[in-house]
Enzyme design. Structure first.
Site, short mmCIF file in Angstrom:
data_model
loop_
_atom_site.label_atom_id
_atom_site.label_comp_id
_atom_site.label_asym_id
_atom_site.label_seq_id
_atom_site.Cartn_x
_atom_site.Cartn_y
_atom_site.Cartn_z
CB CYS A 294 -18.57 -29.70 -12.60
SG CYS A 294 -19.05 -29.86 -10.88
CD GLU B 139 -13.99 -30.45 -13.04
OE1 GLU B 139 -14.99 -29.71 -13.17
OE2 GLU B 139 -13.36 -30.56 -11.98
CB CYS C 24 -16.10 -34.26 -11.98
SG CYS C 24 -17.23 -32.91 -12.39
CG ASN D 245 -18.19 -23.14 -13.17
OD1 ASN D 245 -17.45 -22.51 -13.91
ND2 ASN D 245 -18.44 -22.73 -11.94
CD GLU E 275 -22.38 -21.22 -10.41
OE1 GLU E 275 -22.95 -20.16 -10.09
OE2 GLU E 275 -21.34 -21.64 -9.83
CB CYS F 138 -17.14 -32.38 -7.36
SG CYS F 138 -18.12 -32.92 -8.76
N1 THU Z 1 -17.29 -26.82 -9.86
C1 THU Z 1 -16.72 -27.27 -11.01
O1 THU Z 1 -16.97 -26.74 -12.10
N2 THU Z 1 -15.88 -28.32 -10.92
C2 THU Z 1 -15.58 -28.99 -9.79
O2 THU Z 1 -14.88 -29.98 -9.81
C3 THU Z 1 -16.08 -28.50 -8.50
C4 THU Z 1 -17.05 -27.39 -8.56
C5 THU Z 1 -18.20 -25.67 -9.94
C6 THU Z 1 -19.64 -25.97 -9.58
C7 THU Z 1 -20.14 -24.61 -9.19
O3 THU Z 1 -20.56 -23.93 -10.36
C8 THU Z 1 -18.90 -23.92 -8.63
O4 THU Z 1 -17.79 -24.67 -9.06
C9 THU Z 1 -18.88 -23.81 -7.11
O5 THU Z 1 -19.10 -25.02 -6.53
#
Ligand code: THU
Length: 160
Positions: A73, A75, A115, A62, A64, A112
Protein backbone atom coordinates in the site's frame (compact mmCIF):
# COMPACT_ATOMS: atom_id res chain seq x y z
CA UNK A 1 -21.50 -9.44 30.81
CA UNK A 2 -20.35 -5.90 30.18
CA UNK A 3 -21.15 -3.77 27.23
CA UNK A 4 -18.89 -1.01 25.96
CA UNK A 5 -19.20 1.81 23.49
CA UNK A 6 -16.63 4.02 21.88
CA UNK A 7 -16.74 7.60 20.81
CA UNK A 8 -14.58 8.30 17.78
CA UNK A 9 -13.65 11.88 17.04
CA UNK A 10 -13.23 13.01 13.45
CA UNK A 11 -13.84 16.06 11.31
CA UNK A 12 -15.03 16.37 7.76
CA UNK A 13 -14.32 19.35 5.56
CA UNK A 14 -16.19 20.15 2.39
CA UNK A 15 -13.86 23.02 1.58
CA UNK A 16 -10.09 22.52 1.64
CA UNK A 17 -9.67 26.22 2.36
CA UNK A 18 -10.82 25.49 5.91
CA UNK A 19 -7.65 23.48 6.53
CA UNK A 20 -4.30 24.86 7.68
CA UNK A 21 -1.98 25.58 4.70
CA UNK A 22 0.43 22.73 5.58
CA UNK A 23 -2.45 20.24 5.50
CA UNK A 24 -3.71 21.56 2.17
CA UNK A 25 -0.21 21.15 0.79
CA UNK A 26 0.00 17.60 2.16
CA UNK A 27 -3.25 16.64 0.41
CA UNK A 28 -1.93 18.16 -2.82
CA UNK A 29 1.32 16.19 -2.51
CA UNK A 30 -0.62 12.98 -1.85
CA UNK A 31 -2.48 13.63 -5.08
CA UNK A 32 0.78 14.17 -6.97
CA UNK A 33 2.09 10.92 -5.49
CA UNK A 34 -0.66 8.95 -7.26
CA UNK A 35 1.24 9.67 -10.51
CA UNK A 36 3.94 7.16 -9.61
CA UNK A 37 1.65 4.45 -8.25
CA UNK A 38 2.21 1.13 -9.99
CA UNK A 39 -1.28 -0.34 -10.06
CA UNK A 40 -1.82 -2.21 -13.32
CA UNK A 41 -3.85 -4.91 -11.58
CA UNK A 42 -6.30 -2.95 -9.45
CA UNK A 43 -6.16 0.25 -11.53
CA UNK A 44 -6.60 1.99 -8.17
CA UNK A 45 -3.79 4.50 -7.69
CA UNK A 46 -3.13 5.57 -4.13
CA UNK A 47 -0.84 8.42 -3.11
CA UNK A 48 0.46 9.22 0.34
CA UNK A 49 2.32 12.26 1.65
CA UNK A 50 3.83 12.33 5.13
CA UNK A 51 5.21 15.36 6.92
CA UNK A 52 7.98 14.97 9.46
CA UNK A 53 8.65 17.00 12.57
CA UNK A 54 11.13 19.23 10.68
CA UNK A 55 8.63 19.92 7.86
CA UNK A 56 10.16 17.50 5.33
CA UNK A 57 7.55 15.78 3.15
CA UNK A 58 7.99 12.18 2.03
CA UNK A 59 5.84 10.60 -0.68
CA UNK A 60 4.73 7.04 -1.28
CA UNK A 61 2.29 5.20 -3.50
CA UNK A 62 0.98 1.67 -3.96
CA UNK A 63 3.35 -0.68 -5.71
CA UNK A 64 1.69 -3.79 -7.06
CA UNK A 65 3.25 -6.94 -8.44
CA UNK A 66 2.01 -9.77 -10.62
CA UNK A 67 2.62 -12.02 -7.59
CA UNK A 68 -0.26 -10.10 -5.93
CA UNK A 69 0.58 -10.37 -2.20
CA UNK A 70 4.04 -8.98 -2.91
CA UNK A 71 2.65 -5.49 -3.49
CA UNK A 72 2.43 -2.79 -0.85
CA UNK A 73 0.00 0.00 0.00
CA UNK A 74 0.95 3.64 -0.49
CA UNK A 75 0.89 4.42 3.24
CA UNK A 76 3.24 1.60 4.22
CA UNK A 77 5.56 2.31 1.29
CA UNK A 78 6.00 5.87 2.62
CA UNK A 79 6.11 4.95 6.32
CA UNK A 80 8.63 2.12 5.87
CA UNK A 81 10.85 4.36 3.76
CA UNK A 82 10.91 6.83 6.67
CA UNK A 83 11.33 4.06 9.24
CA UNK A 84 14.23 2.59 7.26
CA UNK A 85 16.08 5.88 7.72
CA UNK A 86 15.56 5.73 11.46
CA UNK A 87 13.01 8.56 11.33
CA UNK A 88 9.79 6.71 12.23
CA UNK A 89 9.43 8.77 15.41
CA UNK A 90 9.52 11.98 13.32
CA UNK A 91 6.20 11.30 11.55
CA UNK A 92 3.53 13.89 12.40
CA UNK A 93 0.95 14.01 9.59
CA UNK A 94 -0.13 11.67 6.80
CA UNK A 95 -2.41 12.43 3.85
CA UNK A 96 -3.82 9.76 1.59
CA UNK A 97 -5.69 10.15 -1.69
CA UNK A 98 -6.65 7.89 -4.56
CA UNK A 99 -7.94 7.79 -8.07
CA UNK A 100 -9.33 4.87 -9.96
CA UNK A 101 -9.03 4.29 -13.67
CA UNK A 102 -12.52 2.70 -13.49
CA UNK A 103 -14.71 5.10 -11.46
CA UNK A 104 -14.23 8.55 -9.94
CA UNK A 105 -13.26 8.28 -6.25
CA UNK A 106 -15.54 10.77 -4.51
CA UNK A 107 -15.24 9.51 -0.94
CA UNK A 108 -12.23 9.68 1.42
CA UNK A 109 -9.83 6.74 1.06
CA UNK A 110 -9.80 4.67 4.22
CA UNK A 111 -6.43 3.10 5.02
CA UNK A 112 -6.45 -0.70 5.29
CA UNK A 113 -6.10 -2.44 8.65
CA UNK A 114 -2.43 -3.34 8.18
CA UNK A 115 -1.53 0.29 7.43
CA UNK A 116 -3.47 1.43 10.51
CA UNK A 117 -1.47 -0.92 12.72
CA UNK A 118 1.79 0.42 11.26
CA UNK A 119 0.59 4.03 11.80
CA UNK A 120 -0.28 3.23 15.40
CA UNK A 121 3.18 1.92 16.17
CA UNK A 122 4.93 4.95 14.68
CA UNK A 123 2.55 7.15 16.67
CA UNK A 124 3.57 5.33 19.85
CA UNK A 125 7.24 5.70 18.90
CA UNK A 126 6.78 9.44 18.32
CA UNK A 127 4.81 10.03 21.53
CA UNK A 128 3.00 12.72 19.54
CA UNK A 129 -0.25 13.00 17.61
CA UNK A 130 -0.27 11.35 14.20
CA UNK A 131 -2.77 13.38 12.12
CA UNK A 132 -4.45 11.56 9.24
CA UNK A 133 -6.10 13.31 6.30
CA UNK A 134 -8.11 11.28 3.82
CA UNK A 135 -9.67 12.28 0.53
CA UNK A 136 -10.56 10.78 -2.82
CA UNK A 137 -10.12 12.51 -6.12
CA UNK A 138 -12.90 14.95 -5.20
CA UNK A 139 -15.34 15.23 -2.31
CA UNK A 140 -15.01 15.76 1.38
CA UNK A 141 -11.86 15.51 3.46
CA UNK A 142 -11.85 13.36 6.56
CA UNK A 143 -9.43 14.36 9.33
CA UNK A 144 -8.48 12.50 12.46
CA UNK A 145 -6.17 13.80 15.15
CA UNK A 146 -4.56 10.48 16.00
CA UNK A 147 -4.57 6.79 15.16
CA UNK A 148 -5.00 5.46 18.69
CA UNK A 149 -8.65 5.07 19.62
CA UNK A 150 -9.86 6.49 16.30
CA UNK A 151 -8.70 4.80 13.10
CA UNK A 152 -7.62 1.69 14.98
CA UNK A 153 -9.54 1.34 18.22
CA UNK A 154 -8.53 -2.27 19.01
CA UNK A 155 -4.90 -2.67 17.90
CA UNK A 156 -2.85 -5.81 18.09
CA UNK A 157 -0.53 -5.64 21.07
CA UNK A 158 2.27 -8.04 22.00
CA UNK A 159 2.08 -6.91 25.58
CA UNK A 160 -0.76 -9.26 26.53
N1 THU B 1 -4.20 0.33 -1.23
C1 THU B 1 -3.39 1.29 -0.70
O1 THU B 1 -2.39 1.69 -1.30
N2 THU B 1 -3.74 1.80 0.50
C2 THU B 1 -4.79 1.40 1.24
O2 THU B 1 -4.97 1.85 2.36
C3 THU B 1 -5.75 0.44 0.70
C4 THU B 1 -5.38 -0.18 -0.59
C5 THU B 1 -3.84 -0.23 -2.54
C6 THU B 1 -3.46 -1.69 -2.53
C7 THU B 1 -3.73 -2.07 -3.96
O3 THU B 1 -2.59 -1.77 -4.74
C8 THU B 1 -4.88 -1.16 -4.37
O4 THU B 1 -4.93 -0.12 -3.42
C9 THU B 1 -6.24 -1.84 -4.43
O5 THU B 1 -6.50 -2.51 -3.27
Amino acid sequence: MKEGALQILYRTYEDREELEPDERELLEKAWEATDHAYAPFSEFKVGCAISLVDGEIVLGNNQENRAYPSGLCAERTAMFFIGAQGRGADIRKLAVRARSLKNPVTRPVMPCGACRQVMLEYEEMAEAHFVILMQGETGSILRMESVKGTLLPFPFDLDL
